[in-house]
Design a protein around this motif. Structure first.
Motif, mmCIF file in Angstrom:
data_model
loop_
_atom_site.group_PDB
_atom_site.id
_atom_site.type_symbol
_atom_site.label_atom_id
_atom_site.label_comp_id
_atom_site.label_asym_id
_atom_site.label_seq_id
_atom_site.Cartn_x
_atom_site.Cartn_y
_atom_site.Cartn_z
ATOM 1 N N VAL A 6 -91.103 0.121 -9.340
ATOM 2 C CA VAL A 6 -89.726 0.350 -8.902
ATOM 3 C C VAL A 6 -89.324 1.758 -9.326
ATOM 4 C CG1 VAL A 6 -87.317 -0.341 -9.146
ATOM 5 C CG2 VAL A 6 -89.115 -2.089 -9.062
ATOM 6 N N VAL A 7 -88.954 2.588 -8.352
ATOM 7 C CA VAL A 7 -88.525 3.966 -8.626
ATOM 8 C C VAL A 7 -87.041 4.054 -8.281
ATOM 9 C CG1 VAL A 7 -88.945 6.405 -8.219
ATOM 10 C CG2 VAL A 7 -90.830 4.754 -7.968
ATOM 11 N N GLU A 8 -86.194 4.108 -9.310
ATOM 12 C CA GLU A 8 -84.733 4.051 -9.124
ATOM 13 C C GLU A 8 -84.065 4.765 -10.291
ATOM 14 O OE1 GLU A 8 -81.154 3.863 -8.301
ATOM 15 O OE2 GLU A 8 -82.287 2.688 -6.832
ATOM 16 N N ILE A 50 -91.305 0.116 -4.568
ATOM 17 C CA ILE A 50 -89.899 0.138 -4.157
ATOM 18 C C ILE A 50 -89.360 1.496 -4.557
ATOM 19 C CG2 ILE A 50 -87.630 -0.899 -4.484
ATOM 20 C CD1 ILE A 50 -89.011 -3.528 -5.088
ATOM 21 N N LEU A 51 -88.970 2.290 -3.566
ATOM 22 C CA LEU A 51 -88.693 3.705 -3.796
ATOM 23 C C LEU A 51 -87.291 4.085 -3.330
ATOM 24 C CD1 LEU A 51 -89.781 6.541 -4.547
ATOM 25 C CD2 LEU A 51 -90.762 6.668 -2.235
ATOM 26 N N ASP A 52 -86.465 4.538 -4.283
ATOM 27 C CA ASP A 52 -85.122 5.003 -3.935
ATOM 28 C C ASP A 52 -85.216 6.365 -3.261
ATOM 29 O OD1 ASP A 52 -82.341 5.042 -3.830
ATOM 30 O OD2 ASP A 52 -82.193 6.140 -5.721
ATOM 31 N N THR A 74 -100.522 1.978 -0.292
ATOM 32 C CA THR A 74 -99.699 0.868 -0.780
ATOM 33 C C THR A 74 -98.406 0.753 0.036
ATOM 34 O OG1 THR A 74 -100.539 1.274 -3.005
ATOM 35 C CG2 THR A 74 -98.552 -0.084 -2.810
ATOM 36 N N PRO A 75 -98.013 -0.456 0.440
ATOM 37 C CA PRO A 75 -96.753 -0.626 1.175
ATOM 38 C C PRO A 75 -95.559 -0.111 0.367
ATOM 39 C CG PRO A 75 -98.075 -2.605 1.340
ATOM 40 C CD PRO A 75 -98.754 -1.725 0.332
ATOM 41 N N VAL A 76 -94.664 0.603 1.048
ATOM 42 C CA VAL A 76 -93.499 1.197 0.394
ATOM 43 C C VAL A 76 -92.224 0.677 1.050
ATOM 44 C CG1 VAL A 76 -92.236 3.325 -0.066
ATOM 45 C CG2 VAL A 76 -94.727 3.285 -0.293
ATOM 46 N N LEU A 77 -91.328 0.155 0.213
ATOM 47 C CA LEU A 77 -90.005 -0.278 0.656
ATOM 48 C C LEU A 77 -88.991 0.748 0.171
ATOM 49 C CD1 LEU A 77 -87.940 -2.355 1.772
ATOM 50 C CD2 LEU A 77 -88.053 -3.495 -0.444
ATOM 51 N N MET A 78 -88.331 1.437 1.094
ATOM 52 C CA MET A 78 -87.349 2.459 0.727
ATOM 53 C C MET A 78 -85.985 1.818 0.482
ATOM 54 S SD MET A 78 -88.743 5.578 0.783
ATOM 55 C CE MET A 78 -87.297 6.623 0.895
ATOM 56 N N LEU A 79 -85.326 2.274 -0.601
ATOM 57 C CA LEU A 79 -83.947 1.871 -0.888
ATOM 58 C C LEU A 79 -83.053 3.087 -0.734
ATOM 59 C CD1 LEU A 79 -84.370 -0.194 -4.195
ATOM 60 C CD2 LEU A 79 -84.401 -1.039 -1.843
ATOM 61 N N ASP A 98 -90.884 -0.463 5.084
ATOM 62 C CA ASP A 98 -89.639 -1.200 5.286
ATOM 63 C C ASP A 98 -88.512 -0.392 4.662
ATOM 64 O OD1 ASP A 98 -87.912 -3.153 6.098
ATOM 65 O OD2 ASP A 98 -88.741 -4.749 4.849
ATOM 66 N N TYR A 99 -87.279 -0.816 4.935
ATOM 67 C CA TYR A 99 -86.106 -0.015 4.604
ATOM 68 C C TYR A 99 -84.968 -0.971 4.274
ATOM 69 C CZ TYR A 99 -82.988 4.058 5.382
ATOM 70 O OH TYR A 99 -82.106 5.086 5.251
ATOM 71 N N LEU A 100 -84.317 -0.761 3.139
ATOM 72 C CA LEU A 100 -83.207 -1.623 2.745
ATOM 73 C C LEU A 100 -82.032 -0.756 2.316
ATOM 74 C CD1 LEU A 100 -82.531 -4.613 2.526
ATOM 75 C CD2 LEU A 100 -83.409 -4.596 0.184
ATOM 76 N N THR A 101 -80.877 -0.978 2.940
ATOM 77 C CA THR A 101 -79.698 -0.163 2.675
ATOM 78 C C THR A 101 -78.847 -0.781 1.565
ATOM 79 O OG1 THR A 101 -79.657 0.526 5.000
ATOM 80 C CG2 THR A 101 -77.663 0.884 3.710
ATOM 81 N N LYS A 102 -78.445 0.035 0.600
ATOM 82 C CA LYS A 102 -77.550 -0.410 -0.471
ATOM 83 C C LYS A 102 -76.127 -0.508 0.059
ATOM 84 C CE LYS A 102 -80.161 2.122 -4.022
ATOM 85 N NZ LYS A 102 -80.085 3.208 -5.012
ATOM 86 N N PRO A 103 -75.340 -1.449 -0.458
ATOM 87 C CA PRO A 103 -75.727 -2.529 -1.383
ATOM 88 C C PRO A 103 -76.424 -3.660 -0.639
ATOM 89 C CG PRO A 103 -73.423 -2.725 -0.818
ATOM 90 C CD PRO A 103 -73.904 -1.474 -0.135
ATOM 91 N N PHE A 104 -77.219 -4.440 -1.365
ATOM 92 C CA PHE A 104 -77.922 -5.560 -0.748
ATOM 93 C C PHE A 104 -78.020 -6.706 -1.747
ATOM 94 C CE2 PHE A 104 -81.032 -2.578 -2.507
ATOM 95 C CZ PHE A 104 -81.705 -3.385 -3.412
ATOM 96 N N ASP A 105 -78.266 -7.876 -1.231
ATOM 97 C CA ASP A 105 -78.470 -9.057 -2.067
ATOM 98 C C ASP A 105 -79.923 -9.054 -2.526
ATOM 99 O OD1 ASP A 105 -79.045 -11.803 -2.911
ATOM 100 O OD2 ASP A 105 -77.097 -12.309 -2.034
ATOM 101 N N THR A 106 -80.153 -9.251 -3.827
ATOM 102 C CA THR A 106 -81.524 -9.209 -4.339
ATOM 103 C C THR A 106 -82.402 -10.288 -3.705
ATOM 104 O OG1 THR A 106 -80.838 -10.558 -6.242
ATOM 105 C CG2 THR A 106 -80.907 -8.164 -6.546
#
Length: 225
Positions: A6-8, A50-52, A74-79, A98-106
């Motif tokens: 997790v990179v955040e 998981i990459l911010d 390695t699969p990367v999920l962008m936050l 994949d891509y997930l926009t903040k805010p989100f439900d864990t």
């Protein structure tokens, strides 16, 4: 389950993500800036990243670009807080899976991680070949020079993993996490014993013959090509 980086840069938010992933039985390591992330990626192996996007030194999209440029798969999920379609296009075209926009439900985050892991665990459809070794994951069959060789299931899984990542070095911890992570009997001693059995099965023998599986001192193991 999986080993996740997790990179955040938001420490509190990163801890929230870590708690959600740990509760889903994942192993989590954390970096809080781009340079640290690059070092983690050079030193370790992960099932998911998981990459911010917005980091204090190097933007996440640049970390991703450099990781992909040196062969990282390695699969990367962008936050990110960026919600416009053009921003998502940049992230996905830059190598994100994949891509997930903040805010989100864990809960959504954990569900997306499950989906990415399923993509990785789709049953392989072809055999793996290296030198005179052929490994068929479907039939669970291993041959050397056309002659069938028998390995224990745990050893077979370890050899298959190394053959899928030729010339990549994996620490003992990484192999235990990624190959035997659901085996309660997994240990460093067990891994060393497995390597001895695999070498006996696939090497040609002889004192001057280098093993196909190299033990890189104080670093880990790799399958030679």
């Amino acid at each position: 389950m999986a080993k996740i980086l997790v990179v955040e840069d938001d420490v509190d938010f990163a801890l929230t993500v870590e708690h959600a992933l740990s509760s889903a039985n994942h192993t989590v390591e954390m970096a809080h800036d781009g340079n640290s992330a690059m070092e983690f990626l050079r030193q370790g192996q992960y099932d998911i990243i998981i990459l911010d996007w917005q980091l204090p030194d190097i933007e996440g999209i640049e970390v991703l670009s450099k990781f992909r440029a040196r062969g990282g798969s390695t699969p990367v999920l962008m936050l990110t807080g960026k919600s416009q379609i053009k921003d998502k296009e940049v992230g996905l075209d830059g190598g994100a899976d994949d891509y997930l926009t903040k805010p989100f439900d864990t809960r959504e985050l954990v569900a997306r991680i499950r989906a990415l892991l399923r993509r990785q665990t789709v049953a392989p459809t072809s055999s793996l070949s290296l030198h005179d070794i052929v490994l068929d994951p479907i039939k669970h069959r291993l041959t050397k020079g056309g002659k069938e060789v028998h390995l224990q299931p745990r050893d077979f899984a370890l050899l298959e993993f190394l053959m899928r990542h030729p010339d990549e070095i994996f620490s003992s911890e990484a192999l235990l996490t990624r190959v035997w992570h659901q085996d309660s009997e997994a240990s460093s001693a067990g891994l060393r014993a497995a390597m001895v059995r695999i070498r006996k099965a696939v090497d040609d023998g002889g004192e001057d013959r280098k093993s196909l599986i190299e033990n890189v001192a104080r670093v880990g193991y790799r399958m030679r090509t």
